[in-house]
Motif scaffolding. Structure first.
Motif, short mmCIF file in Angstrom:
data_model
loop_
_atom_site.label_atom_id
_atom_site.label_comp_id
_atom_site.label_asym_id
_atom_site.label_seq_id
_atom_site.Cartn_x
_atom_site.Cartn_y
_atom_site.Cartn_z
N LEU A 119 0.82 -1.31 0.23
CA LEU A 119 -0.02 -0.05 -0.03
C LEU A 119 0.87 1.26 -0.13
CD1 LEU A 119 -3.00 0.70 -0.34
CD2 LEU A 119 -3.00 0.90 2.27
N PRO A 120 1.88 1.53 0.77
CA PRO A 120 2.67 2.69 0.69
C PRO A 120 3.34 2.82 -0.67
CG PRO A 120 3.02 1.16 2.82
CD PRO A 120 2.42 0.30 1.86
N ALA A 121 3.73 2.04 -1.19
CA ALA A 121 4.36 1.83 -2.48
C ALA A 121 3.31 2.42 -3.76
CB ALA A 121 5.16 0.73 -2.87
N GLY A 122 2.21 1.72 -3.45
CA GLY A 122 1.18 1.95 -4.66
C GLY A 122 0.70 3.46 -4.49
N ILE A 123 0.54 4.07 -3.02
CA ILE A 123 0.15 5.35 -2.97
C ILE A 123 1.20 6.39 -3.55
CG2 ILE A 123 -0.39 7.23 -1.27
CD1 ILE A 123 -1.59 4.85 0.53
N THR A 124 2.66 5.80 -3.05
CA THR A 124 3.52 6.76 -3.86
C THR A 124 3.31 6.77 -5.24
OG1 THR A 124 4.69 6.14 -1.73
CG2 THR A 124 6.21 7.25 -3.53
N LEU A 125 3.42 5.73 -5.96
CA LEU A 125 3.24 5.54 -7.39
C LEU A 125 2.36 6.35 -7.93
CD1 LEU A 125 4.39 4.54 -10.05
CD2 LEU A 125 3.12 2.58 -9.68
N ALA A 126 0.94 6.32 -7.20
CA ALA A 126 -0.12 7.06 -7.80
C ALA A 126 -0.22 8.44 -7.88
CB ALA A 126 -1.49 6.51 -6.96
N ALA A 127 0.43 8.94 -6.62
CA ALA A 127 0.61 10.36 -6.24
C ALA A 127 1.63 10.79 -7.49
CB ALA A 127 1.11 10.73 -5.00
N PHE A 128 2.60 10.12 -7.60
CA PHE A 128 3.75 10.49 -8.76
C PHE A 128 3.28 10.64 -10.11
CE2 PHE A 128 6.76 9.27 -11.86
CZ PHE A 128 7.69 10.00 -11.80
N LEU A 129 2.35 9.55 -10.27
CA LEU A 129 1.84 9.55 -12.01
C LEU A 129 0.60 10.57 -11.93
CD1 LEU A 129 1.54 5.72 -12.46
CD2 LEU A 129 3.41 7.29 -13.31
N ALA A 130 0.02 10.72 -10.80
CA ALA A 130 -1.12 12.04 -11.03
C ALA A 130 -0.38 13.25 -11.03
CB ALA A 130 -1.93 12.08 -9.63
N THR A 131 0.71 13.54 -10.38
CA THR A 131 1.44 14.77 -10.57
C THR A 131 1.98 15.04 -11.73
OG1 THR A 131 1.93 14.71 -8.24
CG2 THR A 131 3.17 16.06 -9.31
N LEU A 132 2.59 14.00 -12.55
CA LEU A 132 3.20 13.97 -13.68
C LEU A 132 2.27 14.12 -14.76
CD1 LEU A 132 5.96 13.35 -15.26
CD2 LEU A 132 5.16 10.94 -15.65
N ALA A 133 0.94 13.23 -14.79
CA ALA A 133 -0.13 13.87 -15.74
C ALA A 133 -0.62 15.15 -15.72
CB ALA A 133 -1.19 12.71 -15.56
N GLU A 134 -0.50 15.77 -14.47
CA GLU A 134 -1.12 17.11 -14.42
C GLU A 134 -0.07 18.15 -14.82
OE1 GLU A 134 -4.22 19.52 -13.79
OE2 GLU A 134 -4.18 17.28 -13.53
N ALA A 135 0.98 17.87 -14.54
CA ALA A 135 2.20 18.84 -15.13
C ALA A 135 2.59 18.76 -16.13
CB ALA A 135 3.42 18.63 -13.95
N LEU A 136 2.92 17.56 -16.98
CA LEU A 136 3.28 17.75 -18.23
C LEU A 136 2.72 18.61 -19.31
CD1 LEU A 136 4.64 13.72 -18.91
CD2 LEU A 136 5.94 15.97 -18.62
N PRO A 137 1.38 18.59 -19.42
CA PRO A 137 0.65 19.47 -20.30
C PRO A 137 1.02 20.98 -20.09
CG PRO A 137 -0.89 17.77 -19.49
CD PRO A 137 0.40 18.10 -18.62
N GLY A 138 1.53 21.37 -18.88
CA GLY A 138 1.77 22.72 -18.61
C GLY A 138 3.37 22.95 -19.09
N VAL A 139 3.90 22.01 -19.24
CA VAL A 139 5.47 22.10 -19.60
C VAL A 139 5.85 21.73 -20.99
CG1 VAL A 139 6.30 21.94 -17.31
CG2 VAL A 139 6.23 20.07 -18.46
#
Length: 371
Positions: A119-139
């Protein structure tokens, strides 16, 4: 447990079909790739999308093997991490041809990570991918924000909820199985205790009577024969009680009712004088006498307010006497239990006597049958 095993086999065999339904969201990068002018990146991208879908289904198939376990073993986590890395590489291969549309693949990666990883690794991966998907269109120039970050977050939360619900369901099933096992153990212990009570005294009396008959053979043959006949009847009665107890029959037994009466009266704080055995009672009278004791003790505990009870057992009669008010003040002699008891006694040609005692306060229930 059989039902749980069937559900597990169904999920292991066909769970990938449920996961395959969601692959239609890959139609967005496929549509973008089919319109890309460069044939090389178009082909690479389409092959990457197909490989991504196959990899995702294989990983779901792998996760279904341990979905019922709260513990993720190291070999499984290693295979899951390798699968996630493979899907991320295939995601990167789609970017030159599909652009921002390839971000939809991150939803599948995050959802699988929440199910397969600790669970800790899954939450970390989901948070990272959500941030990545949200940040890439802006850069990245030319990329538009289509809400992929929110999609990754919602997909991760949904699979997290499914994971928690599955674990709680499994704990509930395990608890129910434990309760069932305890019930079986308690029933076995009860049967063992009943068999001990029945055989303990019966075998002792059998041994004593056999020893007595052996001594009488040289002194009084007729009495020895009588003792042997009693011994045979005692053995048959004990065998009948053992069979009834071991087979779990719902029939009533005289030794069992004596033991139950002892426990019920003690729980009601009533001093009781009870027979230690029922060996002298013939088989034909045992069920009737058992019902008599049950009905009388039930009335004593419920209605009589008695402090002392005496049960006198003989071959042709049983009498229960207490120092309480009896049941006449409430039901008289017309209570359903006593009426049924009277019918049972009359069926054997016996007589039921119910009422107060003339010499002193109290109540008496007596059943007597002809010899």
């Amino acid at each position: 447990m059989a039902e749980q095993s069937e559900r597990y086999d169904w999920g292991r065999r066909y769970g990938w079909l449920f996961a395959a339904v969601w692959l239609f969201y890959l139609g967005e990068p496929v549509g973008a790739l089919s319109k890309h002018p460069d044939p090389v990146w178009r082909v690479v991208g389409l092959v990457a999308v197909a490989a991504f879908g196959v990899s995702y289904l294989l990983m779901v198939r792998l996760a279904s093997l341990v979905r019922n376990s709260p513990v993720r073993t190291r070999p499984f986590v290693a295979r899951a991490a390798l699968g996630i890395a493979t899907m991320l590489v295939l995601f990167l291969l789609q970017i030159p041809g599909a652009g921002a549309h390839a971000l939809s693949c991150l939803v599948y990666v995050a959802a699988f990570g929440m199910v397969a990883l600790p669970l800790p690794a899954g939450i970390t991966l989901a948070a990272f991918l959500a941030t990545l998907a949200e940040a890439l269109p802006g850069v990245v120039p030319g990329w538009r924000d289509n809400g992929y970050g929110l999609a990754v977050l919602l997909g991760s939360l949904a699979t997290w909820g499914i994971r928690l619900a599955t674990l709680r369901q499994n704990r509930l099933v395990a608890a129910q199985q434990e309760i069932s096992d305890l019930a079986v153990q308690n029933e076995r212990a009860r049967i063992a205790a009943d068999l001990h009570d029945i055989l303990g005294h019966s075998l002792t009396v059998v041994a004593v009577k056999a020893e007595l008959a052996q001594r009488l053979l040289d002194v009084d043959v007729e009495r020895a024969r009588k003792e042997l006949a009693d011994l045979e009847g005692l053995a048959r009665d004990a065998l009948s009680d053992v069979r009834s107890t071991a087979m779990g029959m719902r029939g009533i037994s005289l030794p069992g009712e004596i033991a139950a009466a002892r426990e019920a009266l003690a729980a009601a704080n009533v001093q009781a004088s009870l027979p230690g055995a029922a060996d002298e009672v013939p088989s034909r009278n045992r069920e009737l006498f058992a019902w008599t004791i049950r009905e009388a003790v039930t009335n004593i505990v419920r209605h009589s307010k008695a402090r002392h009870v005496s049960v006198v057992l003989a071959a042709q009669s049983v009498e229960i006497v207490d120092d309480g008010v009896g049941v006449s003040s409430q039901n008289g002699n017309n209570g359903q239990g006593l009426a049924g008891l009277r019918r049972r006694a009359e069926a054997l040609g016996g007589k039921l006597t119910v009422g107060g005692r003339a010499d002193q306060p109290g109540f008496r229930v007596r059943v007597e049958v002809p010899s």
